[in-house]
Design an enzyme around this catalytic site. Structure first.
Site, PDB file in Angstrom:
ATOM      1  N   TRP A  21      -0.055  -0.977 -13.756  1.00 41.67           N
ATOM      2  CA  TRP A  21      -0.097  -1.455 -12.371  1.00 41.67           C
ATOM      3  C   TRP A  21      -0.157  -0.285 -11.394  1.00 41.67           C
ATOM      4  CZ3 TRP A  21       4.429  -2.287  -8.773  1.00 41.67           C
ATOM      5  CH2 TRP A  21       4.042  -2.936  -7.587  1.00 41.67           C
ATOM      6  N   GLN A  27      -5.145   4.625  -8.892  1.00 42.35           N
ATOM      7  CA  GLN A  27      -4.475   5.845  -8.424  1.00 42.35           C
ATOM      8  C   GLN A  27      -4.879   7.084  -9.214  1.00 42.35           C
ATOM      9  OE1 GLN A  27      -0.207   5.662  -8.695  1.00 42.35           O
ATOM     10  NE2 GLN A  27       0.155   7.571  -7.608  1.00 42.35           N
ATOM     11  N   ASP A  49       0.847  -2.691 -21.254  1.00 43.18           N
ATOM     12  CA  ASP A  49       0.863  -3.872 -20.391  1.00 43.18           C
ATOM     13  C   ASP A  49      -0.237  -3.826 -19.341  1.00 43.18           C
ATOM     14  OD1 ASP A  49       2.386  -6.303 -19.410  1.00 43.18           O
ATOM     15  OD2 ASP A  49       2.392  -5.061 -17.601  1.00 43.18           O
ATOM     16  N   TYR A  54      -4.668  -6.434 -11.812  1.00 41.77           N
ATOM     17  CA  TYR A  54      -4.496  -5.002 -11.580  1.00 41.77           C
ATOM     18  C   TYR A  54      -5.850  -4.354 -11.282  1.00 41.77           C
ATOM     19  CZ  TYR A  54       0.191  -5.594 -13.625  1.00 41.77           C
ATOM     20  OH  TYR A  54       1.477  -6.007 -13.898  1.00 41.77           O
ATOM     21  N   GLN A 180       8.484 -11.649 -17.894  1.00 42.13           N
ATOM     22  CA  GLN A 180       8.386 -10.288 -17.360  1.00 42.13           C
ATOM     23  C   GLN A 180       8.940 -10.276 -15.932  1.00 42.13           C
ATOM     24  OE1 GLN A 180       4.795  -7.214 -16.387  1.00 42.13           O
ATOM     25  NE2 GLN A 180       5.065  -7.774 -18.525  1.00 42.13           N
ATOM     26  N   SER A 210       9.195  -2.368 -13.112  1.00 45.09           N
ATOM     27  CA  SER A 210       9.820  -1.639 -12.005  1.00 45.09           C
ATOM     28  C   SER A 210      11.254  -1.206 -12.308  1.00 45.09           C
ATOM     29  CB  SER A 210       9.792  -2.473 -10.716  1.00 45.09           C
ATOM     30  OG  SER A 210      10.021  -1.662  -9.575  1.00 45.09           O
ATOM     31  N   LYS A 220      12.355  11.034  -6.712  1.00 48.91           N
ATOM     32  CA  LYS A 220      11.304  11.549  -5.818  1.00 48.91           C
ATOM     33  C   LYS A 220      11.686  11.442  -4.349  1.00 48.91           C
ATOM     34  CE  LYS A 220       7.586   9.792  -8.795  1.00 48.91           C
ATOM     35  NZ  LYS A 220       6.525   8.759  -8.846  1.00 48.91           N
TER      36      LYS A 220
END
Length: 327
Positions: A21, A27, A49, A54, A180, A210, A220
């Site tokens: 995802w 990205q 997954d 997505y 999920q 997540s 981060k």
């Protein structure tokens, strides 16, 4: 790597798995995605997954090319897709959980992933416009055709999952094996409260997503920077606002201090906390860099250090444990 049964099923899934995802087809480059797949597989990860939604199907295309490129034996990996949001075509029958879309989306996912069957197939969200009976029958059809091996749900309520289980029992069909849900130190209600009956009485498995709360528990953002992260991606403003809410950030900073005391990276401490829950079958990792993935895949090594004392300290810092419902 540690392997766990997916709920009461006989399927063994790696305790840590790799998701796509926001990364694959969006990205990161296809080359980086291919490298991440290889790093994960070499570390013992056997579950990858994905979902039709997505990157509007591009994520599955990228993953499919990688699976073909690596040429792994089919019995050595588990791959999933999810149906609901649609891919590139979002016409009136291109979304949702109708029999038409469930079956057509499965066939499309098989083409994109370049596999003959999906190991896991999820209903990505509940569909208020489709009877649960219709969806359960559609999933059973795909099971009989050998196009999927197990089916489940994602972000369904316990009541909706119970209805699907009841329908399956009523008509002697195969019901959902797994759910999920989002699960992390800030999002705990479903896994630790709402689903307990499903775990205890129906053997529901979980493939949680997540685990680092969209990066908040990765370390981060405890310094206030979102540069070069998913929160800086176009269209993710809503996520950035939610993740960096002041109260959440304060808790993350305090947890960072405790992680430093333990000499454990915050991300690994947060992942190990998730793995410590016996109702978690696998924790889905997201990654945009190979170094990041390699580091998080070593979380298994610190699991013995997550004792009752550590858990108690984490709870005192986070104050997020849900109050159990009284039945």
């Amino acid at each position: 790597m540690e392997y766990r049964r997916l709920g009461k099923s006989g399927l063994q899934v790696s305790a840590l798995s790799l998701g796509s995802w926001l990364t694959f087809g969006q990205q990161i480059s296809d080359e980086t995605a291919d490298e991440l797949m290889g790093v994960a597989y070499d570390a013992g990860v056997n579950f990858f997954d994905n979902a039709e939604g997505y990157a509007e199907g591009k994520s599955e295309i990228v993953m499919g090319k990688s699976l073909k490129n690596h040429g792994w034996e089919r019995d050595t990996f588990i791959v999933s897709s999810k149906v609901f949001f649609g891919a590139e075509n979002k016409g009136p029958n291109g979304i949702g959980l109708s029999r038409k879309h469930v079956i057509e989306a499965c066939n499309a996912a098989l083409r994109r992933l370049q596999v003959d069957y999906l190991d896991l197939y999820f209903c990505h969200r509940p569909d208020k416009n489709t009877p649960i009976e219709e969806t359960v029958f559609a999933m059973n059809t795909l099971l009989q055709q050998g196009k999927i091996l197990y089916w489940g749900t994602s972000e369904w309520s316990a009541a909706e999952i119970m209805e699907a289980i009841s329908v399956a029992k009523q008509y002697n069909l195969i019901g959902p094996t797994m759910e999920q849900p989002q699960y992390n130190l800030l999002e705990r209600k479903k896994v630790e409260n709402e689903y307990l009956h499903l775990f205890n009485n129906h053997g529901l498995g979980t493939t949680i997503w997540s685990p680092l709360a969209s990066g908040l528990l990765s370390g981060k953002y405890t310094k206030g920077s979102t540069g070069d992260t998913r929160l800086d991606m176009k269209g993710m403003e809503w996520l950035k606002e939610s993740v960096l809410a002041e109260e959440k950030l304060d808790k993350a900073k305090k947890l960072q201090e405790y992680a430093d005391e333990l000499n454990i990276p915050l991300a690994k401490l947060s992942l190990a906390w998730c793995l410590n829950n016996p109702n978690v079958s696998t924790v889905i990792l997201g990654a945009s860099k190979t170094e990041q993935l390699k580091e998080n895949l070593t979380t298994i090594d610190i699991l013995p250090r997550i004792n009752d004392e550590v858990i108690e300290k984490i709870e005192s810092i986070m104050q997020t444990k849900p109050v159990l419902s009284q039945f």
